[in-house]
Design a protein around this motif. Structure first.
Motif, mmCIF file in Angstrom:
data_model
loop_
_atom_site.group_PDB
_atom_site.id
_atom_site.type_symbol
_atom_site.label_atom_id
_atom_site.label_comp_id
_atom_site.label_asym_id
_atom_site.label_seq_id
_atom_site.Cartn_x
_atom_site.Cartn_y
_atom_site.Cartn_z
ATOM 1 N N ARG A 142 0.813 -1.214 0.000
ATOM 2 C CA ARG A 142 0.000 0.000 0.000
ATOM 3 C C ARG A 142 0.849 1.268 0.000
ATOM 4 N NH1 ARG A 142 -3.947 1.671 5.043
ATOM 5 N NH2 ARG A 142 -4.533 3.745 4.288
ATOM 6 N N PHE A 143 2.003 1.213 0.678
ATOM 7 C CA PHE A 143 2.856 2.387 0.816
ATOM 8 C C PHE A 143 4.106 2.296 -0.063
ATOM 9 C CE2 PHE A 143 0.531 1.962 4.826
ATOM 10 C CZ PHE A 143 -0.051 3.219 4.930
ATOM 11 N N ARG A 144 3.991 1.674 -1.215
ATOM 12 C CA ARG A 144 5.158 1.554 -2.097
ATOM 13 C C ARG A 144 5.626 2.949 -2.532
ATOM 14 N NH1 ARG A 144 0.799 -0.396 -4.867
ATOM 15 N NH2 ARG A 144 0.166 0.705 -6.768
ATOM 16 N N GLY A 145 6.923 3.107 -2.570
ATOM 17 C CA GLY A 145 7.508 4.390 -2.906
ATOM 18 C C GLY A 145 7.766 5.271 -1.702
ATOM 19 N N ARG A 146 7.235 4.883 -0.537
ATOM 20 C CA ARG A 146 7.432 5.671 0.672
ATOM 21 C C ARG A 146 8.757 5.316 1.328
ATOM 22 N NH1 ARG A 146 4.554 10.297 1.173
ATOM 23 N NH2 ARG A 146 2.326 9.939 0.803
ATOM 24 N N ARG A 147 9.300 6.284 2.061
ATOM 25 C CA ARG A 147 10.524 6.065 2.824
ATOM 26 C C ARG A 147 10.146 5.867 4.282
ATOM 27 N NH1 ARG A 147 11.957 9.925 -1.182
ATOM 28 N NH2 ARG A 147 13.820 9.298 -2.346
ATOM 29 N N VAL A 148 10.719 4.870 4.911
ATOM 30 C CA VAL A 148 10.397 4.529 6.299
ATOM 31 C C VAL A 148 11.686 4.295 7.072
ATOM 32 C CG1 VAL A 148 8.140 3.521 5.759
ATOM 33 C CG2 VAL A 148 10.181 2.096 5.679
ATOM 34 N N VAL A 149 11.553 4.218 8.400
ATOM 35 C CA VAL A 149 12.699 3.972 9.282
ATOM 36 C C VAL A 149 12.654 2.535 9.765
ATOM 37 C CG1 VAL A 149 13.892 4.693 11.395
ATOM 38 C CG2 VAL A 149 12.689 6.386 10.000
ATOM 39 N N PHE A 150 13.750 1.828 9.621
ATOM 40 C CA PHE A 150 13.854 0.430 10.056
ATOM 41 C C PHE A 150 14.150 0.406 11.548
ATOM 42 C CE2 PHE A 150 17.006 -3.241 10.412
ATOM 43 C CZ PHE A 150 16.025 -4.141 10.758
ATOM 44 N N LEU A 151 13.313 -0.339 12.303
ATOM 45 C CA LEU A 151 13.437 -0.380 13.762
ATOM 46 C C LEU A 151 14.144 -1.643 14.251
ATOM 47 C CD1 LEU A 151 9.850 0.902 14.634
ATOM 48 C CD2 LEU A 151 11.965 2.223 14.438
ATOM 49 N N LYS A 152 13.641 -2.820 13.847
ATOM 50 C CA LYS A 152 14.245 -4.083 14.271
ATOM 51 C C LYS A 152 13.719 -5.213 13.412
ATOM 52 C CE LYS A 152 10.799 -5.402 17.743
ATOM 53 N NZ LYS A 152 10.562 -5.830 19.143
ATOM 54 N N GLN A 153 14.325 -6.389 13.569
ATOM 55 C CA GLN A 153 13.872 -7.586 12.862
ATOM 56 C C GLN A 153 13.059 -8.444 13.817
ATOM 57 O OE1 GLN A 153 16.912 -10.284 11.471
ATOM 58 N NE2 GLN A 153 15.640 -11.046 9.808
ATOM 59 N N LEU A 154 11.888 -8.895 13.352
ATOM 60 C CA LEU A 154 11.000 -9.714 14.169
ATOM 61 C C LEU A 154 11.398 -11.188 14.078
ATOM 62 C CD1 LEU A 154 7.655 -7.995 13.135
ATOM 63 C CD2 LEU A 154 8.982 -7.581 15.214
ATOM 64 N N GLU A 155 10.762 -12.010 14.914
ATOM 65 C CA GLU A 155 11.074 -13.439 14.932
ATOM 66 C C GLU A 155 10.741 -14.110 13.601
ATOM 67 O OE1 GLU A 155 9.117 -15.261 18.176
ATOM 68 O OE2 GLU A 155 10.272 -14.210 19.716
ATOM 69 N N SER A 156 9.738 -13.610 12.905
ATOM 70 C CA SER A 156 9.347 -14.191 11.624
ATOM 71 C C SER A 156 10.339 -13.869 10.512
ATOM 72 C CB SER A 156 7.955 -13.685 11.223
ATOM 73 O OG SER A 156 7.964 -12.276 11.079
#
Length: 205
Positions: free
Chosen positions: A77-91
């Motif tokens: 849904r938010f393709r093209g948006r810039r986001v901040v990476f927080l952490k990696q989940l167990e999955s």
């Protein structure tokens, strides 16, 4: 002179794997052949029991992926948006945020294959996302409805985020927003897109 007869071939052993049984079928007396195999054991299909599930191993992060790194989403849904990476989940998925107050992207799970890591980084000091895991994104099981109820409920509003999650989103994003400079905020607000004579393999993110 008559051509010499070819010497009779010695009787070869019949293949142990095939045996033809001839029988008559129908008025035309057609031959029916049945092939049977001998000396071959059937392969036992090893079925893995549903109870024996392999433990999910956390995927290795791509080069350049670190907490605080700014990513570009390539799908969803938010393709093209810039986001901040927080952490990696167990999955194995990545937990990212817009933050919501900056560009309207809430907390989301993203596959690392569907994002591009950039050299821009955000300061995550004071940010606490320990309480967010895969269960946080589990959807509530909706009660089964009849076809008539579904027809009348077609125009009803979709289930939105609960007030508790909205408050938690705002509280967790406050620490991230504080660590963003004005330049990084404007960078996060801008949507990534390719124009003419722009080639992805030549760009430096």
């Amino acid at each position: 002179q008559a051509a010499p007869r070819r010497p009779a071939r010695p009787d070869t052993e019949r293949s142990a794997t095939l045996l033809s049984a001839v029988g008559t079928m129908g008025k035309a007396g057609q031959a029916r052949q049945v092939f049977r195999t001998f000396g071959q054991k059937k392969k036992n299909s090893l079925k893995v029991k549903s109870t024996e599930k392999k433990k999910t191993q956390s995927q290795k992060l791509k080069k350049g992926l670190e907490p605080g790194c700014v990513l570009i989403l390539l799908a969803g849904r938010f393709r093209g948006r810039r986001v901040v990476f927080l952490k990696q989940l167990e999955s194995g998925r990545l937990l990212v945020t817009g933050p919501y107050a900056v560009n309207g992207v809430p907390l989301r799970r993203v596959n690392q294959r569907m994002c591009i890591a950039t050299s821009t980084k955000a300061d995550l000091k004071g940010a606490d996302f320990v309480s967010v895991d895969d269960k946080y994104f589990a959807r509530e099981a909706a009660a089964k409805k009849s076809k008539k109820d579904e027809m009348f409920a077609a125009g009803a509003s979709k289930s939105s985020m609960s007030d508790e999650k909205k408050a938690g989103q705002k509280k967790m994003d406050e620490a991230v927003v504080k660590g963003l400079s004005t330049d990084v905020k404007s960078y996060l607000k801008a949507r990534f897109s390719l124009s003419s004579r722009m080639y992805p393999h030549e760009l430096k993110f």
